[in-house]
Enzyme design. Sequence first.
Site, mmCIF file in Angstrom:
data_model
loop_
_atom_site.group_PDB
_atom_site.id
_atom_site.type_symbol
_atom_site.label_atom_id
_atom_site.label_comp_id
_atom_site.label_asym_id
_atom_site.label_seq_id
_atom_site.Cartn_x
_atom_site.Cartn_y
_atom_site.Cartn_z
ATOM 1 N N ASP A 129 -30.682 33.571 32.532
ATOM 2 C CA ASP A 129 -31.291 33.433 31.215
ATOM 3 C C ASP A 129 -30.348 32.693 30.267
ATOM 4 O O ASP A 129 -29.178 32.461 30.588
ATOM 5 C CB ASP A 129 -31.634 34.816 30.654
ATOM 6 C CG ASP A 129 -32.953 34.817 29.896
ATOM 7 O OD1 ASP A 129 -33.336 33.751 29.367
ATOM 8 O OD2 ASP A 129 -33.600 35.877 29.824
ATOM 9 N N ASP A 157 -41.745 32.390 26.421
ATOM 10 C CA ASP A 157 -42.206 33.468 27.292
ATOM 11 C C ASP A 157 -43.717 33.618 27.179
ATOM 12 O O ASP A 157 -44.277 33.550 26.072
ATOM 13 C CB ASP A 157 -41.588 34.804 26.869
ATOM 14 C CG ASP A 157 -40.122 34.921 27.248
ATOM 15 O OD1 ASP A 157 -39.558 33.949 27.769
ATOM 16 O OD2 ASP A 157 -39.541 35.992 27.016
#
Length: 346
Positions: A129, A157
């Site tokens: 990430d 997202d």
Amino acid sequence: MGWMSWGYYMCGVDCKRNPHKCLNEELILSVVDSFYNEGYQEAGYEYIIIDDCWSERLRDANGHLVPDRKRFPRGMKFIADYIHARGLKFGLYTNIADTTCMGYPGSRNHFAVDAKQFAQWEIDYLKVDGCFVTEEYLNVDYKSVAKYCNMWRNYHDVATSWEAVKAIITHYQGVYNDINGYHGPGHWNDPDMLIFGTNSLSASQSRVQISVYSMLAAPLLLSCDMKNIKDYEKQMLLNLDLIAIGQDKLGIMAKPYVLGPITLWVKPHLPRKGDRYHSISFALVNLHNKEHAVSFTPGHYGMNSTDVYTVMDVFSKVHLKNITVKDVIHIKVPPEDVIMYTLFPL
């Protein structure tokens, strides 16, 4: 193709108050069993990926990451062995900064230690990430990213809503020319997870998401309680004709064409006729809440055989008719739905 914890379970650490959203060993093993027993593995779904919040809040005295002792009491090597014994693959998460997005230990200044640890646990897939670093540190140049990474996210997202799915599809339509050149076997654009099994989409909206993702040759990663997948969702997920389009070895990302309110996505793929004439899939996508009619000539979008093509409806698996490069198809696309055809050269 597989399953990732984040979209539905997120940072599910409060297992007493919210046992149905608990990110723990029991959950992961249940997903493995679902893949192994319910036909998903045979269809190509193979990765089981644990996202953020799997570790203790602190590293051990030697600087190693430690799985949460209560939620993962037998550790990650046990889970890896369980997964591998069933012919599946195991994925895990880290972050490129000092801490993860949710405040757990990240890998910055520990890259070598963590890489060795992940290898010892026999991790097959690592999600890295990018929270808490600047763009200068996290290079967003696609050419460089495609050289070193197998896949990368291109947008926000996904959320468990139709609006989120529409936003992703619209984004990909708009940036096709910018990202298509970096997409192909071994290096894939990733629009984020399917939201099947979360009671977020209607049947037609679900068809849109999995159709466009398959046309994009995108990863198909679920994030849900596998027991909550509806029958119509499972039929789509196990539709081998659809999977063949998405997982085609050529790895071509479909190109979008705007036909008024309808977007036509076009993807050439195998099988070929005489190693020369590709099969081609067409997805006519209607993101609007009203039905729209459209006419198009498939021959204008990559059909190059002078012989006929047979037209198969991907979802009904019915061969509708044969056409030539000159024939026009007239179709009405229902609201928030997709019509998807594969044309095979004869």
